[in-house]
Motif scaffolding. Structure first.
Motif, PDB file in Angstrom:
ATOM      1  N   TYR A 110       6.693   0.644   5.536  1.00 56.80           N
ATOM      2  CA  TYR A 110       5.781   1.464   6.326  1.00 56.80           C
ATOM      3  C   TYR A 110       5.031   0.620   7.353  1.00 56.80           C
ATOM      4  O   TYR A 110       5.094  -0.609   7.337  1.00 56.80           O
ATOM      5  N   THR A 111       4.304   1.308   8.228  1.00 55.70           N
ATOM      6  CA  THR A 111       3.463   0.651   9.222  1.00 55.70           C
ATOM      7  C   THR A 111       2.007   0.808   8.799  1.00 55.70           C
ATOM      8  O   THR A 111       1.564   1.915   8.478  1.00 55.70           O
ATOM      9  N   TYR A 112       1.284  -0.289   8.810  1.00 56.77           N
ATOM     10  CA  TYR A 112      -0.097  -0.298   8.327  1.00 56.77           C
ATOM     11  C   TYR A 112      -1.053  -0.816   9.399  1.00 56.77           C
ATOM     12  O   TYR A 112      -0.674  -1.570  10.288  1.00 56.77           O
ATOM     13  N   ASP A 113      -2.317  -0.432   9.231  1.00 56.11           N
ATOM     14  CA  ASP A 113      -3.395  -1.043   9.993  1.00 56.11           C
ATOM     15  C   ASP A 113      -4.052  -2.168   9.195  1.00 56.11           C
ATOM     16  O   ASP A 113      -4.522  -3.147   9.781  1.00 56.11           O
ATOM     17  N   PHE A 114      -4.049  -2.025   7.867  1.00 59.56           N
ATOM     18  CA  PHE A 114      -4.922  -2.877   7.054  1.00 59.56           C
ATOM     19  C   PHE A 114      -4.422  -2.913   5.617  1.00 59.56           C
ATOM     20  O   PHE A 114      -4.054  -1.876   5.053  1.00 59.56           O
ATOM     21  N   ILE A 115      -4.389  -4.106   5.042  1.00 57.41           N
ATOM     22  CA  ILE A 115      -4.014  -4.285   3.634  1.00 57.41           C
ATOM     23  C   ILE A 115      -5.064  -5.144   2.948  1.00 57.41           C
ATOM     24  O   ILE A 115      -5.351  -6.268   3.392  1.00 57.41           O
ATOM     25  N   ILE A 116      -5.631  -4.624   1.857  1.00 54.19           N
ATOM     26  CA  ILE A 116      -6.510  -5.422   1.003  1.00 54.19           C
ATOM     27  C   ILE A 116      -5.649  -6.075  -0.074  1.00 54.19           C
ATOM     28  O   ILE A 116      -4.884  -5.394  -0.754  1.00 54.19           O
ATOM     29  N   LEU A 117      -5.763  -7.382  -0.220  1.00 54.77           N
ATOM     30  CA  LEU A 117      -5.095  -8.074  -1.318  1.00 54.77           C
ATOM     31  C   LEU A 117      -6.132  -8.307  -2.407  1.00 54.77           C
ATOM     32  O   LEU A 117      -7.122  -9.015  -2.197  1.00 54.77           O
ATOM     33  N   SER A 118      -5.908  -7.714  -3.558  1.00 54.12           N
ATOM     34  CA  SER A 118      -6.829  -7.844  -4.686  1.00 54.12           C
ATOM     35  C   SER A 118      -6.114  -8.398  -5.902  1.00 54.12           C
ATOM     36  O   SER A 118      -4.917  -8.144  -6.097  1.00 54.12           O
ATOM     37  N   ILE A 119      -6.841  -9.149  -6.695  1.00 53.40           N
ATOM     38  CA  ILE A 119      -6.328  -9.583  -7.994  1.00 53.40           C
ATOM     39  C   ILE A 119      -6.973  -8.671  -9.032  1.00 53.40           C
ATOM     40  O   ILE A 119      -8.120  -8.873  -9.439  1.00 53.40           O
ATOM     41  N   HIS A 120      -6.251  -7.642  -9.435  1.00 56.42           N
ATOM     42  CA  HIS A 120      -6.747  -6.662 -10.397  1.00 56.42           C
ATOM     43  C   HIS A 120      -6.319  -6.981 -11.821  1.00 56.42           C
ATOM     44  O   HIS A 120      -6.971  -6.550 -12.776  1.00 56.42           O
ATOM     45  N   GLN A 121      -5.199  -7.667 -11.938  1.00 58.25           N
ATOM     46  CA  GLN A 121      -4.665  -8.043 -13.252  1.00 58.25           C
ATOM     47  C   GLN A 121      -4.080  -9.452 -13.148  1.00 58.25           C
ATOM     48  O   GLN A 121      -3.703  -9.890 -12.054  1.00 58.25           O
ATOM     49  N   VAL A 122      -3.989 -10.110 -14.268  1.00 55.25           N
ATOM     50  CA  VAL A 122      -3.243 -11.366 -14.358  1.00 55.25           C
ATOM     51  C   VAL A 122      -2.383 -11.263 -15.615  1.00 55.25           C
ATOM     52  O   VAL A 122      -2.859 -10.844 -16.673  1.00 55.25           O
ATOM     53  N   GLU A 123      -1.106 -11.607 -15.479  1.00 54.83           N
ATOM     54  CA  GLU A 123      -0.162 -11.507 -16.606  1.00 54.83           C
ATOM     55  C   GLU A 123      -0.082 -10.070 -17.131  1.00 54.83           C
ATOM     56  O   GLU A 123       0.097  -9.835 -18.325  1.00 54.83           O
ATOM     57  N   ASP A 124      -0.242  -9.097 -16.217  1.00 56.01           N
ATOM     58  CA  ASP A 124      -0.258  -7.669 -16.556  1.00 56.01           C
ATOM     59  C   ASP A 124      -1.385  -7.300 -17.518  1.00 56.01           C
ATOM     60  O   ASP A 124      -1.315  -6.265 -18.200  1.00 56.01           O
ATOM     61  N   LYS A 125      -2.418  -8.111 -17.552  1.00 58.21           N
ATOM     62  CA  LYS A 125      -3.574  -7.839 -18.418  1.00 58.21           C
ATOM     63  C   LYS A 125      -4.775  -7.504 -17.537  1.00 58.21           C
ATOM     64  O   LYS A 125      -5.102  -8.241 -16.614  1.00 58.21           O
ATOM     65  N   GLU A 126      -5.418  -6.372 -17.846  1.00 64.56           N
ATOM     66  CA  GLU A 126      -6.541  -5.905 -17.035  1.00 64.56           C
ATOM     67  C   GLU A 126      -7.852  -6.545 -17.481  1.00 64.56           C
ATOM     68  O   GLU A 126      -8.018  -6.942 -18.638  1.00 64.56           O
TER      69      GLU A 126
END
Length: 276
Positions: A110-126
């Motif tokens: 897709y075409t985007y204006d803006f992407i936030i990169l977040s670290i929400h999980q590590v090793e699939d653990k919330e």
């Protein structure tokens, strides 16, 4: 210029806020621009077209954004409301090192204006469930969190800003880990962000979560500026009507007090600078 650059709608698994209502509310409160940034978290969530049964959590589907419907609706909202408010297309990528290929494929679609990169999980653990922290000391889970962030941004470049950079603080039951102990890792991350021409966000949800500092902390914001960082966005992390646009003006004043002169919006993945 009043903009909210972290806004969730009914397309996020943790929100039921209709996109039309978000826009109408934003117009009423005098926002000039909003960017929709609904959640994608590969590793723990499935895509709607993956061919597997979508699980439910708390009565709601636990899945990523329904991308075709999301993009079509944003385009329709731009046509309907474009003369009253500027609407930008974004997503919040909850990336882990092992999910980078899936996010790269999604970015290419897709075409985007803006992407936030977040670290929400590590090793699939919330974090909010304490699954990630469990069995680790405070030093160990803080170190592992920032290690993952650094590795992700070294390997993945199609993003605009790092979201709520010290998110782990929100879910740290042991209290705020001393900044001096994480400063070397944070500095390395910020240097990489700056070298790549990316930015960071100030996430105003720190107020509603009752945190004792901003998110990221003033320590991080000061360090970013000292290192030469200039690209900074402001977002409410809105999931409900009462969140939208909250503390945007106060955050702009705080940034000025820290020595910042400008903040950013985005268009076609390029920062647009505005005077604070």
């Amino acid at each position: 210029m009043l903009a909210d650059y972290h806004v969730h709608t009914e397309f996020s698994d943790d929100s039921v806020y209709p996109m039309e209502d978000v826009i109408e509310d934003a117009i009423k409160m005098g926002l000039d621009e909003i960017c929709f940034t609904d959640h994608v978290d590969y590793g723990i969530k499935l895509d709607w077209d993956c061919g597997k049964e979508i699980p439910y959590r708390d009565g709601e589907p636990f899945a990523n954004v329904d991308y075709p419907k999301y993009m079509e609706k944003i385009d329709r909202m731009k046509q309907q409301y474009g003369d009253r408010i500027k609407i930008r297309t974004g997503l919040e990528f909850g990336i882990q090192t092992h999910t980078i290929p899936e996010f790269q494929a999604l970015y290419d679609r897709y075409t985007y204006d803006f992407i936030i990169l977040s670290i929400h999980q590590v090793e699939d653990k919330e974090f909010w469930t304490q699954d990630f922290q469990r069995g680790r000391t405070q030093k160990e889970y803080n170190k592992r969190y920032y290690e993952e962030m650094l590795e992700v941004i070294k390997r993945y470049k199609n993003y605009s800003v790092l979201g709520h950079m010290d998110l782990i603080v929100r879910y740290d039951e042991a209290g705020v880990y001393p900044f001096e102990k994480i400063k070397p890792m944070v500095e390395e991350i910020l240097k990489q962000v700056i070298a790549d021409g990316k930015g960071i966000e100030v996430n105003t949800s720190s107020h509603r979560y009752g945190l004792t500092d901003t998110m990221p902390s003033k320590h991080i914001l000061k360090l970013y500026r000292e290192l030469g960082g200039e690209i900074i966005t402001i977002g409410s992390d809105s999931h409900r009507p009462e969140h939208l646009g909250a503390y945007i003006e106060e955050t702009k004043e705080m940034l000025k007090e820290l020595g910042y002169q400008k903040f950013c919006t985005f268009e076609n993945m390029k920062p647009v600078f505005h005077k604070l």
